[in-house]
Design a protein around this motif. Structure first.
Motif, mmCIF file in Angstrom:
data_model
loop_
_atom_site.group_PDB
_atom_site.id
_atom_site.type_symbol
_atom_site.label_atom_id
_atom_site.label_comp_id
_atom_site.label_asym_id
_atom_site.label_seq_id
_atom_site.Cartn_x
_atom_site.Cartn_y
_atom_site.Cartn_z
ATOM 1 N N GLU A 117 0.818 -1.210 0.000
ATOM 2 C CA GLU A 117 0.000 0.000 0.000
ATOM 3 C C GLU A 117 0.853 1.262 0.000
ATOM 4 O O GLU A 117 0.417 2.320 -0.472
ATOM 5 N N HIS A 118 2.072 1.172 0.543
ATOM 6 C CA HIS A 118 2.937 2.347 0.625
ATOM 7 C C HIS A 118 4.143 2.246 -0.310
ATOM 8 O O HIS A 118 5.054 3.060 -0.233
ATOM 9 N N ALA A 119 4.128 1.241 -1.179
ATOM 10 C CA ALA A 119 5.249 1.077 -2.106
ATOM 11 C C ALA A 119 5.149 2.097 -3.234
ATOM 12 O O ALA A 119 4.058 2.436 -3.695
ATOM 13 N N SER A 120 6.281 2.591 -3.671
ATOM 14 C CA SER A 120 6.318 3.563 -4.765
ATOM 15 C C SER A 120 6.228 2.823 -6.095
ATOM 16 O O SER A 120 7.037 1.932 -6.364
ATOM 17 N N PRO A 121 5.257 3.164 -6.937
ATOM 18 C CA PRO A 121 5.140 2.485 -8.233
ATOM 19 C C PRO A 121 6.293 2.863 -9.151
ATOM 20 O O PRO A 121 6.848 3.959 -9.045
ATOM 21 N N PRO A 122 6.680 1.965 -10.053
ATOM 22 C CA PRO A 122 7.755 2.283 -11.011
ATOM 23 C C PRO A 122 7.367 3.487 -11.861
ATOM 24 O O PRO A 122 6.228 3.592 -12.321
ATOM 25 N N GLN A 123 8.310 4.370 -12.063
ATOM 26 C CA GLN A 123 8.047 5.583 -12.810
ATOM 27 C C GLN A 123 8.540 5.460 -14.248
ATOM 28 O O GLN A 123 9.648 4.979 -14.490
ATOM 29 N N GLY A 124 7.713 5.917 -15.191
ATOM 30 C CA GLY A 124 8.145 6.018 -16.568
ATOM 31 C C GLY A 124 8.283 4.704 -17.307
ATOM 32 O O GLY A 124 8.947 4.640 -18.347
ATOM 33 N N ARG A 125 7.674 3.606 -16.773
ATOM 34 C CA ARG A 125 7.775 2.322 -17.459
ATOM 35 C C ARG A 125 6.387 1.716 -17.593
ATOM 36 O O ARG A 125 5.580 1.748 -16.662
ATOM 37 N N SER A 126 6.114 1.161 -18.765
ATOM 38 C CA SER A 126 4.816 0.555 -19.019
ATOM 39 C C SER A 126 4.760 -0.832 -18.416
ATOM 40 O O SER A 126 5.786 -1.421 -18.040
ATOM 41 N N LEU A 127 3.544 -1.378 -18.319
ATOM 42 C CA LEU A 127 3.376 -2.740 -17.827
ATOM 43 C C LEU A 127 4.135 -3.726 -18.709
ATOM 44 O O LEU A 127 4.752 -4.667 -18.216
#
Length: 468
Positions: free
Chosen positions: A253-263
């Protein structure tokens, strides 16, 4: 996968090492490539009084307080240099590890620049050196799946930890005489001389009544046996295992999502990481979107290295043409230029082999589809494949199950997006035949206050697990 057993006793015991080895032998199927045992007479550094045994013969006369037994599945550096348990270079830390660290080469390079000299090419050595230097603070740096126990003689504690999503299992149980027992499978605990199986009655009722077994964090269907929760760690004092600290090192819930990369980019990177291996790698292939994407990406990555000729995929076909996806699996295999193998699970064989399946699973399961997986992995073993890719979890992450349809409709209602709700409900009715009245009723029930929903369920008591 590897198998590990660790025992921490309150007082020295003459039979502790033999007990740990016998427990590890119960899960020898997890690691056919090597066995190891390390026993410590006390909590002093292992270079002072420790005996490491990598052969079956033991000297049971020496009383010990700590025993670590291991069964190895060799994936990285298949030489005997990778046998476990493994001690750090300075002898202060002893690791028993199950899993794989995919970024171990990058982390090893960083430690090499800091002056660390590595003797092997396996991720186990990297992990023990990293833990010896940084402790559990290093866990967020690891990319992979793992469960481990670590004896840290400098801090005087026994650490256990599990990967972010609990891919690798780890169970804990306190024996009647006070020993703390840690194992990769519950069945290993049954080889302890003081083991007596007792049902965790509330969880058994949960399973029989609602078909759920893992909604209470840390609990299992066996009384007093707990599962270390995903993304958590625990530390036990070597002087008194009743003194325990625990914490969570990863929280989605508090993890930072990857930035600038598609699935697509993230999936491709993950597949390439999972192909890092010194032994053959294969994949399960259902014919669905998830496993088809994985096989296609793996085949492309291996083709770039001219290694795709030996890539195998295994498919479980069904006799019922309404649910059989073998045509899709064959089409994908032909397109990706992979070798396809097929197995056909049957209901009769399921009942004939039910005892084997129950023994392998340890706890009840919710669907006979687990038998298809059992057949797939059996075929992989016959083909000599030690590492298998799979598409498990995609439907949960990407909302592929029908149960998510009513949740999406409820979300549209709650957000007052009635046009979206209208389009969604009509699409579900057209594609899946669920009536509009049924959909609306299910969505509104999901929006009811938790207290109202609770009245619709059977309230069962919960007991606090060993580790929450």
């Amino acid at each position: 996968m590897c198998g590990l057993v660790t025992i921490l006793a309150p007082e020295p015991r003459r039979d502790l090492a033999r007990t740990a080895d016998r427990m590890a032998e119960t899960i020898a199927h997890r690691g056919p490539d090597g066995r190891g045992l390390l026993a410590l007479e006390s909590t002093c550094p292992p270079d002072a009084r420790a005996e490491q045994i990598v052969q079956p013969a033991l000297n049971p006369a020496a009383p010990v307080r700590i025993a670590l037994a291991h069964r190895r599945l060799a994936v990285q550096d298949t030489s005997e240099a990778g046998l476990q348990p493994m001690a750090s270079a300075d002898g202060s830390a002893i690791l028993s590890f199950n899993g794989e660290i995919y970024n171990f080469r990058q982390l090893a390079h960083e430690l090499t620049c800091e002056g660390v000299h590595f003797r092997t090419g396996c991720d186990t050595e990297l992990l023990v050196e990293l833990l010896a230097r940084e402790g559990i603070e290093c866990l967020p740096r690891l990319e992979g799946m793992f469960a481990f126990s670590l004896v840290d003689t400098r801090s005087g504690r026994l650490f256990v930890a599990r990967d972010r999503f609990g891919i690798k299992p780890l169970y804990l149980w306190r024996a009647p005489q006070g020993e703390l027992c840690i194992a990769s499978e519950i069945k290993a605990l049954t080889a302890h001389p003081d083991w007596r199986a007792r049902a965790n009655t509330p969880r058994v009722l949960d399973y029989l009544n609602r078909g759920v077994i893992d909604h209470v964090p840390g609990e299992t269907l066996f009384a007093d046996v707990c599962s270390l929760c995903p993304g958590t760690w625990a530390a036990f004092s070597l002087d008194d295992a009743r003194q325990v600290d625990a914490g969570r090192w990863f929280d989605l819930e508090h993890a930072s999502p990857p930035q600038g990369r598609s699935l697509a980019d993230l999936l491709d990177r993950s597949v390439r990481q999972h192909l890092i291996s010194d032994v053959p790698v294969g994949s399960c292939l259902s014919g669905g979107i998830d496993s088809s994407a994985i096989v296609a990406l793996a085949a492309r990555a291996l083709h770039e290295k001219s290694l795709d000729a030996n890539f195998h995929a295994i498919h479980a076909r069904a006799d019922d043409p309404h649910i059989d996806e073998s045509a899709s699996a064959r089409q994908l295999a032909q397109h990706a230029h992979v070798q396809l193998h097929e197995v056909t699970p049957t209901g009769a064989e399921l009942f004939d082999r039910l005892d084997q399946l129950v023994w392998a699973q340890d706890e009840p399961f919710g669907s006979p589809s687990i038998f298809a997986q059992f057949k797939l992995i059996q075929c992989a073993r016959e083909l000599g494949l030690k590492v298998m890719l799979d598409g498990q979890g995609a439907d949960e992450q990407l909302c592929g199950y029908h149960a998510f349809f009513k949740a999406a409709l409820a979300e549209h209602f709650a957000s007052l997006h009635f046009l979206r709700a209208h389009v969604h409900a009509h699409a579900v009715r057209k594609l899946h035949g669920v009536g509009l009245v049924t959909q609306v009723a299910q969505a509104l029930a999901g929006l009811a206050p938790s207290g109202v929903r609770s009245l619709l369920r059977t309230r069962l008591g919960t007991r606090k697990p060993l580790l929450a």
